[in-house]
Design a protein around this motif. Structure first.
Motif, PDB file in Angstrom:
ATOM      1  N   LYS A  32      23.403  10.147  27.920  1.00 48.44           N
ATOM      2  CA  LYS A  32      23.386   8.768  28.413  1.00 48.44           C
ATOM      3  C   LYS A  32      24.438   7.949  27.673  1.00 48.44           C
ATOM      4  O   LYS A  32      24.516   7.999  26.447  1.00 48.44           O
ATOM      5  CB  LYS A  32      21.998   8.139  28.191  1.00 48.44           C
ATOM      6  CG  LYS A  32      20.853   8.919  28.796  1.00 48.44           C
ATOM      7  CD  LYS A  32      20.885   8.880  30.294  1.00 48.44           C
ATOM      8  CE  LYS A  32      19.672   9.569  30.882  1.00 48.44           C
ATOM      9  NZ  LYS A  32      19.956  10.663  31.735  1.00 48.44           N
ATOM     10  N   PRO A  33      25.254   7.213  28.408  1.00 49.80           N
ATOM     11  CA  PRO A  33      26.273   6.398  27.738  1.00 49.80           C
ATOM     12  C   PRO A  33      25.640   5.215  27.019  1.00 49.80           C
ATOM     13  O   PRO A  33      24.628   4.668  27.463  1.00 49.80           O
ATOM     14  CB  PRO A  33      27.167   5.918  28.889  1.00 49.80           C
ATOM     15  CG  PRO A  33      26.314   5.993  30.097  1.00 49.80           C
ATOM     16  CD  PRO A  33      25.327   7.106  29.859  1.00 49.80           C
ATOM     17  N   ASN A  34      26.235   4.840  25.913  1.00 44.75           N
ATOM     18  CA  ASN A  34      25.794   3.674  25.160  1.00 44.75           C
ATOM     19  C   ASN A  34      26.589   2.480  25.684  1.00 44.75           C
ATOM     20  O   ASN A  34      27.725   2.242  25.267  1.00 44.75           O
ATOM     21  CB  ASN A  34      26.041   3.888  23.661  1.00 44.75           C
ATOM     22  CG  ASN A  34      25.470   2.780  22.828  1.00 44.75           C
ATOM     23  OD1 ASN A  34      25.285   1.659  23.295  1.00 44.75           O
ATOM     24  ND2 ASN A  34      25.193   3.085  21.572  1.00 44.75           N
ATOM     25  N   TYR A  35      25.997   1.728  26.600  1.00 47.40           N
ATOM     26  CA  TYR A  35      26.705   0.648  27.275  1.00 47.40           C
ATOM     27  C   TYR A  35      27.131  -0.458  26.325  1.00 47.40           C
ATOM     28  O   TYR A  35      28.199  -1.032  26.470  1.00 47.40           O
ATOM     29  CB  TYR A  35      25.856   0.079  28.410  1.00 47.40           C
ATOM     30  CG  TYR A  35      25.630   1.067  29.527  1.00 47.40           C
ATOM     31  CD1 TYR A  35      26.694   1.518  30.304  1.00 47.40           C
ATOM     32  CD2 TYR A  35      24.364   1.568  29.797  1.00 47.40           C
ATOM     33  CE1 TYR A  35      26.494   2.437  31.320  1.00 47.40           C
ATOM     34  CE2 TYR A  35      24.160   2.482  30.812  1.00 47.40           C
ATOM     35  CZ  TYR A  35      25.230   2.906  31.570  1.00 47.40           C
ATOM     36  OH  TYR A  35      25.036   3.808  32.569  1.00 47.40           O
ATOM     37  N   TRP A  36      26.287  -0.777  25.350  1.00 48.17           N
ATOM     38  CA  TRP A  36      26.640  -1.843  24.404  1.00 48.17           C
ATOM     39  C   TRP A  36      27.848  -1.452  23.563  1.00 48.17           C
ATOM     40  O   TRP A  36      28.774  -2.235  23.383  1.00 48.17           O
ATOM     41  CB  TRP A  36      25.443  -2.178  23.509  1.00 48.17           C
ATOM     42  CG  TRP A  36      24.433  -2.996  24.232  1.00 48.17           C
ATOM     43  CD1 TRP A  36      23.263  -2.560  24.778  1.00 48.17           C
ATOM     44  CD2 TRP A  36      24.521  -4.387  24.532  1.00 48.17           C
ATOM     45  NE1 TRP A  36      22.606  -3.591  25.397  1.00 48.17           N
ATOM     46  CE2 TRP A  36      23.358  -4.736  25.257  1.00 48.17           C
ATOM     47  CE3 TRP A  36      25.448  -5.367  24.256  1.00 48.17           C
ATOM     48  CZ2 TRP A  36      23.121  -6.023  25.691  1.00 48.17           C
ATOM     49  CZ3 TRP A  36      25.205  -6.654  24.687  1.00 48.17           C
ATOM     50  CH2 TRP A  36      24.060  -6.964  25.400  1.00 48.17           C
ATOM     51  N   LYS A  37      27.821  -0.237  23.023  1.00 52.19           N
ATOM     52  CA  LYS A  37      28.933   0.235  22.192  1.00 52.19           C
ATOM     53  C   LYS A  37      30.220   0.322  23.017  1.00 52.19           C
ATOM     54  O   LYS A  37      31.276  -0.129  22.581  1.00 52.19           O
ATOM     55  CB  LYS A  37      28.595   1.602  21.597  1.00 52.19           C
ATOM     56  CG  LYS A  37      29.646   2.155  20.659  1.00 52.19           C
ATOM     57  CD  LYS A  37      29.185   3.479  20.081  1.00 52.19           C
ATOM     58  CE  LYS A  37      30.159   4.522  20.512  1.00 52.19           C
ATOM     59  NZ  LYS A  37      29.832   5.873  20.156  1.00 52.19           N
TER      60      LYS A  37
END
Length: 151
Positions: free
Chosen positions: A22-27
Motif C-alpha cells: 500500500k502506498p503511503n499517500y502522506w509521505k
C-alpha cells in the motif's frame, strides 16, 4: 470461461490486492510538494537573477526562465538524474516545466537506437503529445469562453 474459472480469477485478484504494498499517500504527497516546490523556487531564483542582472522586463525574464528550466530538465534527463528525482518526487517532478522536458527527452533517448526518423522523431512526443493536444484544446476552449463572457 466457465464459472469455476471466474471464481479462481476473482480469488487471485483478491489475493493480489491483499498482498500488494500500500502506498503511503502522506509521505508521497510531502515528497511531491517538497521537490516540486524546490523546482519552482529554483525557477523563481533564476527568474529574479535574469530580471536583475540582464535588466529585462518581467515577460522577457519569464520567457528566458522557461527556456533555462527546459534546458535543465533535458540535461538532467540526459545525464540520468531526472529519473532519480522522479522516483522520490512522483508528481512533484512531473508538473513543473522540467517534467515536460523530461517527457520529451526520455523517449527520444530510449528509441535512439531505432534511428533518428523512425526512433527519435517518431517517438519523441509519445508522452508529451497527449499533454500538448489536451492542453492546447482546453486553452482554446477557455479562451473562447473568456471571449464571449467578456463581450
Amino acid at each position: 470461461m466457465d464459472n469455476n474459472q471466474y471464481q479462481q480469477k476473482d480469488k487471485y485478484q483478491k489475493l493480489v490486492e491483499k498482498r500488494a504494498p500500500k502506498p503511503n499517500y502522506w509521505k508521497n504527497g510531502i515528497w511531491a510538494f517538497g521537490i516540486g516546490g524546490a523546482i519552482c523556487v529554483i525557477g523563481q531564483c533564476i527568474h529574479n537573477k535574469i530580471e536583475l542582472i540582464m535588466n529585462l522586463s518581467h515577460l522577457d525574464a519569464t520567457n528566458a526562465t522557461i527556456l533555462i528550466m527546459i534546458l535543465i530538465g533535458a540535461l538532467l534527463t540526459g545525464l540520468g538524474f531526472y529519473d532519480l528525482i522522479g522516483k522520490k518526487a512522483g508528481a512533484g517532478s512531473i508538473i513543473p516545466i522540467t517534467g515536460f522536458a523530461n517527457s520529451i527527452v526520455a523517449p527520444a533517448m530510449e528509441f535512439k537506437r531505432e534511428g533518428y526518423v523512425f526512433g527519435v522523431a517518431a517517438r519523441m512526443f509519445i508522452l508529451a503529445g497527449p499533454v500538448l493536444v489536451y492542453g492546447i484544446t482546453s486553452s482554446v476552449i477557455v479562451g473562447i469562453i473568456y471571449y464571449f463572457y467578456n463581450s
